[in-house]
Design an enzyme around this catalytic site. Structure first.
Site, PDB file in Angstrom:
ATOM      1  N   ASP A  42     -63.478   9.370  -6.844  1.00 35.78           N
ATOM      2  CA  ASP A  42     -64.765   8.809  -6.432  1.00 35.78           C
ATOM      3  C   ASP A  42     -65.900   9.587  -7.104  1.00 35.78           C
ATOM      4  OD1 ASP A  42     -66.731   7.354  -5.253  1.00 35.78           O
ATOM      5  OD2 ASP A  42     -66.178   7.823  -3.187  1.00 35.78           O
TER       6      ASP A  42
ATOM      7  N   ASN B 161     -77.796  22.479 -10.301  1.00 37.07           N
ATOM      8  CA  ASN B 161     -77.219  22.883 -11.576  1.00 37.07           C
ATOM      9  C   ASN B 161     -78.161  22.639 -12.755  1.00 37.07           C
ATOM     10  OD1 ASN B 161     -74.849  23.330 -13.578  1.00 37.07           O
ATOM     11  ND2 ASN B 161     -75.551  21.235 -14.028  1.00 37.07           N
TER      12      ASN B 161
ATOM     13  N   SER C 105     -76.730  29.881 -10.628  1.00 40.04           N
ATOM     14  CA  SER C 105     -77.642  30.888 -11.159  1.00 40.04           C
ATOM     15  C   SER C 105     -77.159  31.341 -12.536  1.00 40.04           C
ATOM     16  CB  SER C 105     -77.732  32.059 -10.170  1.00 40.04           C
ATOM     17  OG  SER C 105     -78.650  33.035 -10.606  1.00 40.04           O
TER      18      SER C 105
ATOM     19  N   TYR D 128     -85.846  31.799 -20.582  1.00 40.32           N
ATOM     20  CA  TYR D 128     -84.721  31.295 -19.770  1.00 40.32           C
ATOM     21  C   TYR D 128     -84.335  32.309 -18.707  1.00 40.32           C
ATOM     22  CZ  TYR D 128     -79.931  29.898 -18.608  1.00 40.32           C
ATOM     23  OH  TYR D 128     -78.782  29.549 -17.951  1.00 40.32           O
TER      24      TYR D 128
ATOM     25  N   LYS E  18     -84.426  31.745 -14.660  1.00 42.82           N
ATOM     26  CA  LYS E  18     -83.209  31.867 -13.855  1.00 42.82           C
ATOM     27  C   LYS E  18     -83.366  32.935 -12.778  1.00 42.82           C
ATOM     28  CE  LYS E  18     -80.064  28.841 -14.894  1.00 42.82           C
ATOM     29  NZ  LYS E  18     -79.551  27.920 -13.850  1.00 42.82           N
TER      30      LYS E  18
END
Length: 310
Positions: free
Chosen positions: A59, A93, A144, A159, A163
Protein backbone atom coordinates in the site's frame (compact mmCIF):
# COMPACT_ATOMS: atom_id res chain seq x y z
CA UNK A 1 3.74 -3.12 17.19
CA UNK A 2 2.05 -4.95 14.32
CA UNK A 3 -0.76 -2.52 13.58
CA UNK A 4 -0.96 -0.99 10.15
CA UNK A 5 -0.17 2.69 10.46
CA UNK A 6 -0.91 5.65 8.22
CA UNK A 7 2.44 7.19 7.33
CA UNK A 8 3.27 10.40 5.48
CA UNK A 9 6.83 11.05 4.24
CA UNK A 10 7.89 14.38 2.80
CA UNK A 11 10.40 14.65 -0.01
CA UNK A 12 9.87 11.03 -1.06
CA UNK A 13 10.64 11.30 -4.77
CA UNK A 14 14.16 9.89 -4.31
CA UNK A 15 16.91 9.14 -1.80
CA UNK A 16 16.12 8.29 1.81
CA UNK A 17 12.46 9.23 1.34
CA UNK A 18 11.77 6.89 -1.56
CA UNK A 19 13.66 4.03 0.08
CA UNK A 20 11.86 4.49 3.39
CA UNK A 21 8.47 4.72 1.70
CA UNK A 22 8.97 1.36 0.00
CA UNK A 23 10.41 -0.29 3.11
CA UNK A 24 7.53 0.93 5.29
CA UNK A 25 4.99 -0.28 2.74
CA UNK A 26 6.67 -3.70 2.78
CA UNK A 27 6.31 -3.66 6.58
CA UNK A 28 2.54 -3.49 6.14
CA UNK A 29 1.83 0.20 6.57
CA UNK A 30 -0.19 2.54 4.36
CA UNK A 31 2.44 4.95 3.11
CA UNK A 32 1.98 8.28 1.40
CA UNK A 33 5.14 9.25 -0.47
CA UNK A 34 4.67 12.98 -0.86
CA UNK A 35 6.49 15.21 -3.31
CA UNK A 36 5.94 18.30 -5.40
CA UNK A 37 5.14 18.46 -9.12
CA UNK A 38 3.61 14.99 -9.26
CA UNK A 39 2.25 15.67 -12.75
CA UNK A 40 5.39 17.48 -13.93
CA UNK A 41 9.00 17.01 -12.93
CA UNK A 42 8.25 14.07 -10.63
CA UNK A 43 5.69 12.32 -12.84
CA UNK A 44 8.16 9.52 -13.54
CA UNK A 45 8.74 9.00 -9.81
CA UNK A 46 4.98 8.82 -9.25
CA UNK A 47 4.63 6.21 -11.95
CA UNK A 48 7.54 4.23 -10.50
CA UNK A 49 5.96 4.26 -7.05
CA UNK A 50 2.60 3.08 -8.38
CA UNK A 51 4.26 0.37 -10.43
CA UNK A 52 6.24 -0.73 -7.37
CA UNK A 53 3.07 -0.92 -5.30
CA UNK A 54 1.37 -3.07 -7.93
CA UNK A 55 4.36 -5.35 -8.45
CA UNK A 56 4.92 -5.95 -4.74
CA UNK A 57 1.28 -5.73 -3.62
CA UNK A 58 1.97 -3.09 -0.98
CA UNK A 59 0.00 0.00 0.00
CA UNK A 60 2.31 2.70 -1.34
CA UNK A 61 0.62 5.87 -2.55
CA UNK A 62 1.81 9.26 -3.74
CA UNK A 63 0.61 12.67 -2.66
CA UNK A 64 1.15 16.12 -4.11
CA UNK A 65 2.73 18.19 -1.32
CA UNK A 66 5.11 21.09 -1.79
CA UNK A 67 6.68 21.89 1.58
CA UNK A 68 7.46 25.39 0.29
CA UNK A 69 3.75 26.22 0.24
CA UNK A 70 1.21 26.21 3.08
CA UNK A 71 -1.47 26.28 0.39
CA UNK A 72 -0.12 22.92 -0.78
CA UNK A 73 0.51 21.34 2.62
CA UNK A 74 -2.93 22.07 4.09
CA UNK A 75 -5.07 20.37 1.41
CA UNK A 76 -2.62 17.47 1.10
CA UNK A 77 -2.92 16.64 4.80
CA UNK A 78 -6.68 17.22 4.69
CA UNK A 79 -6.98 14.76 1.80
CA UNK A 80 -5.10 12.08 3.72
CA UNK A 81 -7.14 12.58 6.89
CA UNK A 82 -10.40 12.53 4.94
CA UNK A 83 -9.43 9.16 3.52
CA UNK A 84 -8.36 7.53 6.80
CA UNK A 85 -9.61 9.62 9.70
CA UNK A 86 -6.13 9.70 11.23
CA UNK A 87 -2.43 10.23 10.68
CA UNK A 88 -0.17 8.02 12.76
CA UNK A 89 3.34 8.90 11.57
CA UNK A 90 4.74 12.05 9.99
CA UNK A 91 8.29 11.74 8.65
CA UNK A 92 10.15 14.97 7.93
CA UNK A 93 12.58 13.93 5.22
CA UNK A 94 12.41 16.72 2.64
CA UNK A 95 15.49 18.86 2.25
CA UNK A 96 18.14 20.05 -0.16
CA UNK A 97 21.93 20.08 -0.18
CA UNK A 98 24.37 22.60 -1.62
CA UNK A 99 28.13 22.40 -2.10
CA UNK A 100 30.67 25.19 -2.40
CA UNK A 101 32.44 27.91 -0.40
CA UNK A 102 30.04 29.57 2.03
CA UNK A 103 31.00 33.11 1.01
CA UNK A 104 29.95 32.47 -2.59
CA UNK A 105 26.36 31.67 -1.61
CA UNK A 106 24.07 34.67 -1.49
CA UNK A 107 21.97 35.42 1.59
CA UNK A 108 18.93 34.52 -0.50
CA UNK A 109 20.38 31.07 -1.13
CA UNK A 110 20.94 30.60 2.60
CA UNK A 111 17.30 31.55 3.15
CA UNK A 112 16.17 29.03 0.52
CA UNK A 113 18.15 26.26 2.26
CA UNK A 114 16.60 27.20 5.58
CA UNK A 115 13.17 27.15 3.94
CA UNK A 116 13.73 23.70 2.45
CA UNK A 117 15.16 22.10 5.56
CA UNK A 118 13.40 23.92 8.41
CA UNK A 119 10.47 26.14 7.49
CA UNK A 120 9.04 23.48 5.19
CA UNK A 121 8.79 21.12 8.16
CA UNK A 122 7.03 23.86 10.11
CA UNK A 123 4.44 24.25 7.35
CA UNK A 124 3.73 20.52 7.34
CA UNK A 125 3.55 20.45 11.15
CA UNK A 126 0.97 23.23 11.16
CA UNK A 127 -1.11 21.23 8.70
CA UNK A 128 -0.75 17.85 10.43
CA UNK A 129 -0.42 18.44 14.16
CA UNK A 130 -4.01 19.54 14.86
CA UNK A 131 -5.13 16.05 13.80
CA UNK A 132 -2.36 14.29 15.71
CA UNK A 133 -3.05 16.32 18.84
CA UNK A 134 -6.76 15.50 18.56
CA UNK A 135 -5.80 11.82 18.42
CA UNK A 136 -3.59 12.21 21.51
CA UNK A 137 -1.22 9.84 19.75
CA UNK A 138 1.28 9.75 16.92
CA UNK A 139 4.91 9.82 15.94
CA UNK A 140 6.92 12.72 14.56
CA UNK A 141 10.07 11.33 12.95
CA UNK A 142 12.76 13.71 11.77
CA UNK A 143 15.56 12.83 9.33
CA UNK A 144 18.45 14.92 10.61
CA UNK A 145 22.14 14.72 9.67
CA UNK A 146 25.34 13.87 11.49
CA UNK A 147 26.63 17.17 10.10
CA UNK A 148 24.74 19.01 12.86
CA UNK A 149 27.11 17.65 15.53
CA UNK A 150 29.86 15.53 13.97
CA UNK A 151 33.08 16.18 12.11
CA UNK A 152 32.00 18.42 9.27
CA UNK A 153 34.05 19.01 6.09
CA UNK A 154 34.08 22.48 4.50
CA UNK A 155 31.97 23.62 1.54
CA UNK A 156 28.68 22.39 2.99
CA UNK A 157 28.08 25.25 5.43
CA UNK A 158 24.59 26.39 4.31
CA UNK A 159 23.29 22.81 4.38
CA UNK A 160 24.95 22.03 7.71
CA UNK A 161 23.54 25.20 9.28
CA UNK A 162 20.03 24.40 8.09
CA UNK A 163 20.22 20.78 9.29
CA UNK A 164 21.46 21.93 12.70
CA UNK A 165 18.48 24.27 12.92
CA UNK A 166 16.11 21.46 11.96
CA UNK A 167 17.60 19.19 14.61
CA UNK A 168 17.14 21.88 17.25
CA UNK A 169 13.55 22.37 16.13
CA UNK A 170 12.93 18.63 16.44
CA UNK A 171 14.26 18.58 20.00
CA UNK A 172 12.06 21.50 21.03
CA UNK A 173 8.97 20.00 19.41
CA UNK A 174 9.57 16.74 21.28
CA UNK A 175 9.03 18.46 24.61
CA UNK A 176 6.08 20.51 23.43
CA UNK A 177 4.20 17.51 22.04
CA UNK A 178 4.89 14.92 24.75
CA UNK A 179 1.85 15.80 26.87
CA UNK A 180 -0.32 15.54 23.76
CA UNK A 181 0.74 11.90 23.47
CA UNK A 182 2.88 12.54 20.39
CA UNK A 183 6.20 10.73 20.35
CA UNK A 184 9.36 12.07 18.69
CA UNK A 185 12.34 10.28 17.15
CA UNK A 186 15.31 11.68 15.26
CA UNK A 187 17.17 9.62 12.67
CA UNK A 188 20.73 10.83 12.10
CA UNK A 189 22.30 9.58 8.85
CA UNK A 190 25.96 10.15 8.23
CA UNK A 191 27.55 10.76 4.84
CA UNK A 192 26.46 8.35 2.11
CA UNK A 193 28.35 9.36 -1.00
CA UNK A 194 26.61 6.74 -3.14
CA UNK A 195 23.10 5.37 -3.28
CA UNK A 196 21.41 8.76 -3.05
CA UNK A 197 21.35 11.84 -5.28
CA UNK A 198 22.33 14.27 -2.52
CA UNK A 199 25.75 15.20 -3.85
CA UNK A 200 24.86 14.73 -7.51
CA UNK A 201 21.93 17.14 -7.22
CA UNK A 202 23.57 19.59 -4.79
CA UNK A 203 23.08 23.26 -5.49
CA UNK A 204 25.99 25.56 -6.30
CA UNK A 205 26.90 29.13 -5.32
CA UNK A 206 25.15 31.91 -7.21
CA UNK A 207 28.03 34.38 -6.88
CA UNK A 208 30.30 33.15 -9.67
CA UNK A 209 32.90 35.85 -9.05
CA UNK A 210 33.42 34.82 -5.42
CA UNK A 211 33.45 31.17 -6.49
CA UNK A 212 36.17 31.94 -9.04
CA UNK A 213 38.27 33.54 -6.29
CA UNK A 214 38.16 30.31 -4.32
CA UNK A 215 38.75 28.16 -7.40
CA UNK A 216 41.90 30.06 -8.37
CA UNK A 217 43.34 30.99 -4.96
CA UNK A 218 44.88 28.87 -2.19
CA UNK A 219 41.75 26.69 -2.25
CA UNK A 220 42.04 25.77 -5.95
CA UNK A 221 40.82 22.21 -6.34
CA UNK A 222 39.56 22.17 -2.74
CA UNK A 223 36.05 21.03 -3.67
CA UNK A 224 37.28 17.95 -5.49
CA UNK A 225 39.69 17.19 -2.63
CA UNK A 226 36.89 17.39 -0.07
CA UNK A 227 34.61 15.08 -2.04
CA UNK A 228 37.39 12.60 -2.66
CA UNK A 229 38.46 12.42 0.97
CA UNK A 230 34.87 12.34 2.23
CA UNK A 231 34.12 9.42 -0.09
CA UNK A 232 37.26 7.71 1.19
CA UNK A 233 35.94 7.88 4.76
CA UNK A 234 32.83 5.87 3.88
CA UNK A 235 33.26 2.06 3.94
CA UNK A 236 32.68 0.33 0.61
CA UNK A 237 29.89 -1.77 2.10
CA UNK A 238 27.94 1.24 3.40
CA UNK A 239 24.33 0.66 2.35
CA UNK A 240 22.00 3.62 2.14
CA UNK A 241 19.10 1.20 2.67
CA UNK A 242 20.20 0.95 6.31
CA UNK A 243 18.63 4.38 6.87
CA UNK A 244 15.28 3.09 5.61
CA UNK A 245 15.66 0.00 7.79
CA UNK A 246 16.20 2.20 10.85
CA UNK A 247 13.08 4.20 10.04
CA UNK A 248 11.03 1.00 9.69
CA UNK A 249 12.33 -0.23 13.04
CA UNK A 250 11.39 3.03 14.79
CA UNK A 251 7.91 3.13 13.28
CA UNK A 252 7.35 -0.51 14.22
CA UNK A 253 8.62 -0.18 17.80
CA UNK A 254 6.14 -0.13 20.71
CA UNK A 255 4.51 3.22 21.33
CA UNK A 256 6.16 5.02 24.23
CA UNK A 257 9.39 3.06 23.92
CA UNK A 258 10.76 4.34 20.64
CA UNK A 259 14.32 5.69 20.74
CA UNK A 260 14.72 9.43 20.85
CA UNK A 261 17.69 9.37 18.47
CA UNK A 262 19.20 6.73 16.17
CA UNK A 263 22.47 7.16 14.26
CA UNK A 264 23.31 5.44 10.97
CA UNK A 265 26.79 6.69 10.26
CA UNK A 266 29.17 4.39 8.37
CA UNK A 267 31.92 7.03 8.45
CA UNK A 268 31.73 7.40 12.25
CA UNK A 269 32.16 11.17 12.18
CA UNK A 270 31.58 11.55 15.94
CA UNK A 271 28.03 12.88 15.93
CA UNK A 272 26.82 9.96 18.02
CA UNK A 273 29.26 10.87 20.79
CA UNK A 274 28.32 14.55 20.82
CA UNK A 275 24.58 13.89 20.60
CA UNK A 276 24.80 11.42 23.47
CA UNK A 277 26.14 14.19 25.68
CA UNK A 278 23.65 16.78 24.43
CA UNK A 279 20.64 14.51 24.80
CA UNK A 280 21.77 13.40 28.26
CA UNK A 281 22.19 17.02 29.40
CA UNK A 282 18.72 17.84 28.06
CA UNK A 283 17.19 14.91 29.93
CA UNK A 284 19.02 15.76 33.16
CA UNK A 285 17.96 19.40 32.94
CA UNK A 286 14.30 18.57 32.35
CA UNK A 287 14.28 16.20 35.32
CA UNK A 288 16.06 18.75 37.51
CA UNK A 289 13.47 21.47 36.83
CA UNK A 290 10.55 19.07 37.30
CA UNK A 291 9.69 18.52 33.64
CA UNK A 292 10.92 14.96 33.30
CA UNK A 293 7.55 13.82 32.00
CA UNK A 294 8.39 15.58 28.72
CA UNK A 295 10.92 12.86 27.94
CA UNK A 296 8.16 10.41 26.94
CA UNK A 297 4.71 10.80 25.41
CA UNK A 298 1.80 10.94 27.81
CA UNK A 299 -0.15 7.72 27.39
CA UNK A 300 -3.85 8.32 26.70
CA UNK A 301 -5.69 5.07 27.33
CA UNK A 302 -8.74 5.99 25.26
CA UNK A 303 -6.50 6.91 22.33
CA UNK A 304 -4.64 3.65 22.75
CA UNK A 305 -7.89 1.71 22.66
CA UNK A 306 -9.00 3.52 19.53
CA UNK A 307 -5.67 2.78 17.85
CA UNK A 308 -5.68 -0.89 18.82
CA UNK A 309 -9.16 -1.22 17.33
CA UNK A 310 -8.03 -0.04 13.88
Amino acid sequence: MNQQQIVLITGASSGFGALAARALAHAGHTVYASMRETTGRNAAQVEAAHRYADDHRVDLRTLELDIASQASADPAIAQLIAAHGRLDVLIHNAGHMVFGPAEAFTPEQFAQLYDSNVIGAQRVNRAALPQMRAQRRGLLLWVSSSSSRGGTPPYLAPYFAAKAAMDSLAVSYAGELARWGIESSIVVPGAFTSGTNHFAHAGTPADSARLADYDTGPTAGFGEEILRKLAGSVPEDADVASVADAIVAIVGAPYGRRPFRVHIDPASDGAEVVNAVGDRVRAEFLRRVGLGDLLAPRMDQSAAADFDAT
